[in-house]
Design a protein around this motif. Structure first.
Motif, mmCIF file in Angstrom:
data_model
loop_
_atom_site.group_PDB
_atom_site.id
_atom_site.type_symbol
_atom_site.label_atom_id
_atom_site.label_comp_id
_atom_site.label_asym_id
_atom_site.label_seq_id
_atom_site.Cartn_x
_atom_site.Cartn_y
_atom_site.Cartn_z
ATOM 1 N N VAL A 169 0.878 -1.170 0.000
ATOM 2 C CA VAL A 169 0.000 0.000 0.000
ATOM 3 C C VAL A 169 0.918 1.223 0.000
ATOM 4 O O VAL A 169 2.134 1.083 -0.113
ATOM 5 C CB VAL A 169 -0.975 0.003 1.207
ATOM 6 N N ALA A 170 0.345 2.409 0.114
ATOM 7 C CA ALA A 170 1.149 3.632 0.057
ATOM 8 C C ALA A 170 2.272 3.583 1.097
ATOM 9 O O ALA A 170 2.096 3.027 2.184
ATOM 10 C CB ALA A 170 0.251 4.838 0.292
ATOM 11 N N ASN A 171 3.400 4.167 0.766
ATOM 12 C CA ASN A 171 4.542 4.179 1.680
ATOM 13 C C ASN A 171 4.287 5.067 2.899
ATOM 14 O O ASN A 171 3.513 6.022 2.829
ATOM 15 C CB ASN A 171 5.786 4.686 0.947
ATOM 16 N N LEU A 172 4.987 4.761 3.972
ATOM 17 C CA LEU A 172 4.899 5.551 5.197
ATOM 18 C C LEU A 172 5.653 6.862 5.011
ATOM 19 O O LEU A 172 6.631 6.923 4.262
ATOM 20 C CB LEU A 172 5.497 4.758 6.360
ATOM 21 N N THR A 173 5.192 7.903 5.700
ATOM 22 C CA THR A 173 5.836 9.207 5.526
ATOM 23 C C THR A 173 6.399 9.764 6.838
ATOM 24 O O THR A 173 7.128 10.746 6.828
ATOM 25 C CB THR A 173 4.809 10.237 5.008
ATOM 26 N N ARG A 174 6.014 9.156 7.969
ATOM 27 C CA ARG A 174 6.321 9.791 9.257
ATOM 28 C C ARG A 174 6.837 8.741 10.214
ATOM 29 O O ARG A 174 6.397 7.604 10.177
ATOM 30 C CB ARG A 174 4.989 10.348 9.787
ATOM 31 N N HIS A 175 7.794 9.111 11.049
ATOM 32 C CA HIS A 175 8.188 8.163 12.094
ATOM 33 C C HIS A 175 8.461 8.883 13.398
ATOM 34 O O HIS A 175 8.661 10.109 13.431
ATOM 35 C CB HIS A 175 9.358 7.284 11.645
ATOM 36 N N ALA A 176 8.478 8.110 14.487
ATOM 37 C CA ALA A 176 8.467 8.677 15.830
ATOM 38 C C ALA A 176 9.704 9.514 16.125
ATOM 39 O O ALA A 176 9.611 10.581 16.730
ATOM 40 C CB ALA A 176 8.332 7.553 16.863
ATOM 41 N N PHE A 177 10.870 9.060 15.690
ATOM 42 C CA PHE A 177 12.113 9.768 15.967
ATOM 43 C C PHE A 177 12.038 11.215 15.479
ATOM 44 O O PHE A 177 12.391 12.155 16.202
ATOM 45 C CB PHE A 177 13.271 9.026 15.282
ATOM 46 N N GLU A 178 11.535 11.359 14.264
ATOM 47 C CA GLU A 178 11.424 12.680 13.646
ATOM 48 C C GLU A 178 10.288 13.481 14.283
ATOM 49 O O GLU A 178 10.463 14.634 14.672
ATOM 50 C CB GLU A 178 11.107 12.451 12.169
ATOM 51 N N ALA A 179 9.109 12.826 14.390
ATOM 52 C CA ALA A 179 7.922 13.537 14.853
ATOM 53 C C ALA A 179 8.090 14.049 16.283
ATOM 54 O O ALA A 179 7.618 15.131 16.613
ATOM 55 C CB ALA A 179 6.711 12.618 14.764
ATOM 56 N N TYR A 180 8.764 13.291 17.130
ATOM 57 C CA TYR A 180 8.947 13.715 18.518
ATOM 58 C C TYR A 180 10.305 14.381 18.738
ATOM 59 O O TYR A 180 10.703 14.606 19.883
ATOM 60 C CB TYR A 180 8.776 12.513 19.462
ATOM 61 N N GLU A 181 11.018 14.641 17.659
ATOM 62 C CA GLU A 181 12.321 15.315 17.716
ATOM 63 C C GLU A 181 13.241 14.654 18.733
ATOM 64 O O GLU A 181 13.872 15.319 19.552
ATOM 65 C CB GLU A 181 12.129 16.800 18.030
ATOM 66 N N LEU A 182 13.306 13.330 18.664
ATOM 67 C CA LEU A 182 14.118 12.599 19.637
ATOM 68 C C LEU A 182 15.610 12.811 19.410
ATOM 69 O O LEU A 182 16.422 12.592 20.310
ATOM 70 C CB LEU A 182 13.757 11.106 19.613
ATOM 71 N N GLY A 183 15.994 13.248 18.214
ATOM 72 C CA GLY A 183 17.395 13.526 17.940
ATOM 73 C C GLY A 183 17.943 14.590 18.883
ATOM 74 O O GLY A 183 19.113 14.552 19.283
ATOM 75 N N ARG A 184 17.084 15.536 19.271
ATOM 76 C CA ARG A 184 17.521 16.600 20.180
ATOM 77 C C ARG A 184 17.785 16.060 21.575
ATOM 78 O O ARG A 184 18.347 16.749 22.422
ATOM 79 C CB ARG A 184 16.452 17.701 20.236
ATOM 80 N N ARG A 185 17.334 14.849 21.843
ATOM 81 C CA ARG A 185 17.554 14.240 23.156
ATOM 82 C C ARG A 185 18.669 13.206 23.099
ATOM 83 O O ARG A 185 18.806 12.406 24.018
ATOM 84 C CB ARG A 185 16.266 13.577 23.646
ATOM 85 N N GLY A 186 19.399 13.178 22.000
ATOM 86 C CA GLY A 186 20.531 12.270 21.892
ATOM 87 C C GLY A 186 20.146 10.801 21.769
ATOM 88 O O GLY A 186 20.887 9.915 22.169
ATOM 89 N N VAL A 187 18.970 10.546 21.221
ATOM 90 C CA VAL A 187 18.497 9.159 21.087
ATOM 91 C C VAL A 187 18.880 8.637 19.706
ATOM 92 O O VAL A 187 18.866 9.389 18.740
ATOM 93 C CB VAL A 187 16.961 9.120 21.265
ATOM 94 N N ALA A 188 19.259 7.343 19.621
ATOM 95 C CA ALA A 188 19.599 6.744 18.329
ATOM 96 C C ALA A 188 18.363 6.673 17.435
ATOM 97 O O ALA A 188 17.263 6.410 17.920
ATOM 98 C CB ALA A 188 20.155 5.341 18.540
ATOM 99 N N GLU A 189 18.561 6.921 16.142
ATOM 100 C CA GLU A 189 17.414 6.962 15.233
ATOM 101 C C GLU A 189 16.881 5.566 14.921
ATOM 102 O O GLU A 189 17.620 4.677 14.530
ATOM 103 C CB GLU A 189 17.775 7.666 13.917
ATOM 104 N N ARG A 190 15.586 5.378 15.132
ATOM 105 C CA ARG A 190 14.870 4.170 14.706
ATOM 106 C C ARG A 190 13.692 4.672 13.898
ATOM 107 O O ARG A 190 13.005 5.587 14.350
ATOM 108 C CB ARG A 190 14.326 3.393 15.902
ATOM 109 N N ARG A 191 13.463 4.060 12.757
ATOM 110 C CA ARG A 191 12.316 4.493 11.950
ATOM 111 C C ARG A 191 11.098 3.671 12.355
ATOM 112 O O ARG A 191 10.825 2.631 11.799
ATOM 113 C CB ARG A 191 12.627 4.343 10.463
ATOM 114 N N LEU A 192 10.395 4.170 13.355
ATOM 115 C CA LEU A 192 9.239 3.443 13.891
ATOM 116 C C LEU A 192 7.958 4.136 13.436
ATOM 117 O O LEU A 192 7.709 5.279 13.820
ATOM 118 C CB LEU A 192 9.319 3.409 15.419
ATOM 119 N N PRO A 193 7.151 3.454 12.626
ATOM 120 C CA PRO A 193 5.962 4.103 12.064
ATOM 121 C C PRO A 193 4.835 4.265 13.078
ATOM 122 O O PRO A 193 4.757 3.539 14.080
ATOM 123 C CB PRO A 193 5.534 3.141 10.954
#
Ligand code: NAG
Length: 402
Positions: A169-193
């Motif tokens: 089906v249509a591809n995913l566009t959003r994941h938790a790491f990006e949406a919750y800006e977890l990068g700013r908290r020094g968390v490793a990136e996981r693409r979790l839909p």
């Protein structure tokens, strides 16, 4: 003299009979040959005509079957009208009327999974899932239960090989790491839909399916899974099935894979159903916007995603929701839970999302209200905000609440 009196009539008789017999031989013999030839020619022509009619009938059957199974792809009325006007009347075989083409299979289940990318820690488990779902779908179709198998993934991720039965089906566009800006908290990136995006992408492409299903990508099923599910679907509008945990390797320590389905089926029937977690969900597809709204902001891979999707079904379907424990319909290799190592921030965010999600849901709908109005209100809210980030105290890390 006496002898002559006897011989003469005999000779006379012979004189008449022999030429008559000879003449009869000459004329009678060619006649059957010509008739046989004519008959053979006629039979040949009849066979040729029958063949042509059969070919025309087969082509027409194939055309109708195609038109019936892919009704949305072709505007049936206009296309059919043009074709009917242009096609000369067909001559059917004079023999018995051929049976009509079989009806298109009634699509009952659309089942979506979100497979991990190739190389993930659960790669082999997902291969078992792919093999088991494809086999169960074929088994079900042969028994009149329609199944569509769907995948929903991120674009550009390396994909695990899968049977041809799976449709993306249509591809995913959003994941938790990006949406919750977890990068700013020094968390490793996981693409979790987000579960909502998986549900909505599958929902949009499965009109005609009565039930929509979602299972974790590491959940495999018994061969008769959809036949059993069809029985549950007759008695309830939503159901969840708890899994059986089976061995993940044989006595020699060799890990089980997709070639070991028979062994795994047997283990899945033999091992007890004890696991209490939620990872296999089916519900009436037409209510999907309500379910999607209840799980908005919750993502895959960390608790309490399973429990929250179960809560969504229990809220939306009320007394028509059913939980199936103690049965042997699905199985999971080993007792590992998920494939991601512990990352507290992800789990914290997901728990927070699950706690807050029912609030916005109750602003537009309420538990047990599954009418068309409620579905439309939920769909409108999802169109407005398929993901809604909260900004509230407590979402920071470390969490303030105990
Ligand atoms: C999804 O992404 C893949 C690349 O990974 C691409 O080939 C495919 O066309 C995309 N699907 C849609 C529906 O855009």
């Amino acid at each position: 003299m006496r002898r002559l009196r006897l011989v003469l009539p005999l000779l006379a008789a012979l004189a008449v009979l022999v030429p008559w017999w000879a003449a009869r031989r000459d004329t009678a013999n060619p006649a059957p040959a010509a008739a046989a030839l004519n008959l053979a020619r006629e039979q040949g022509r009849a066979i040729a005509a029958l063949r042509a009619d059969l070919a025309a009938y087969r082509a027409e059957t194939a055309r109708r079957r195609e038109a019936a199974t892919a009704p949305r792809e072709r505007p049936a009325a206009a296309d059919g009208a043009v074709r009917d006007a242009a096609t000369p009347p067909r001559v059917r075989p004079a023999a018995a009327e051929p049976p009509p083409p079989p009806p298109p299979p009634d699509i009952t289940f659309a089942h979506v999974i979100n497979p991990m990318p190739a190389g993930h820690g659960l790669h082999a488990d997902v291969e078992v899932t792919f093999a088991a779902l494809a086999r169960a779908a074929a088994y079900a179709r042969a028994r009149g239960v329609g199944v569509r198998l769907l995948t929903c993934e991120f674009a550009g991720e390396a994909r695990i090989r899968r049977p041809a039965a799976f449709e993306p089906v249509a591809n995913l566009t959003r994941h938790a790491f990006e949406a919750y800006e977890l990068g700013r908290r020094g968390v490793a990136e996981r693409r979790l839909p987000f579960v909502t995006e998986i549900f909505e992408n599958a929902y949009r492409e499965t009109e005609g399916a009565r039930f929509l299903g979602y299972t974790n990508a590491d959940i495999a099923v018994q061969e008769d899974f959809y036949v059993k599910a069809a029985a549950y679907a007759k008695a309830s509008d939503a159901f969840v099935i708890n899994r059986v945990e089976v061995d993940d390797k044989d006595a020699n320590g060799r890990p089980y894979g997709p070639a070991d389905l028979e062994t795994l089926y047997a283990l899945g029937r033999k091992r007890p159903q004890r696991h209490a977690g939620y990872d296999c969900f089916f519900w009436r597809r037409d209510r999907t916007p309500l379910v999607s709204l209840f799980v908005r902001n919750v993502f895959v891979g960390y608790p309490p995603v399973g429990r929250h999707v179960m809560e969504a079904l229990r809220c939306v379907f009320g007394t028509k929701y059913r939980e199936i424990r103690g049965a042997h319909h699905t199985f999971h290799l080993g007792d590992r839970n998920g494939g991601w190592s512990q990352h507290g921030q992800y789990e914290h965010m997901n728990r927070r999302a699950a706690r807050l999600a029912p609030g916005p849901f109750r602003r537009v709908a309420r538990c047990g209200a599954g009418g068309a109005d409620a579905v439309a209100a939920a769909a409108a809210e999802l169109r407005r905000a398929p993901f809604e980030r909260w900004d509230v105290p407590g979402a920071e890390w470390p969490p303030r609440e105990v």
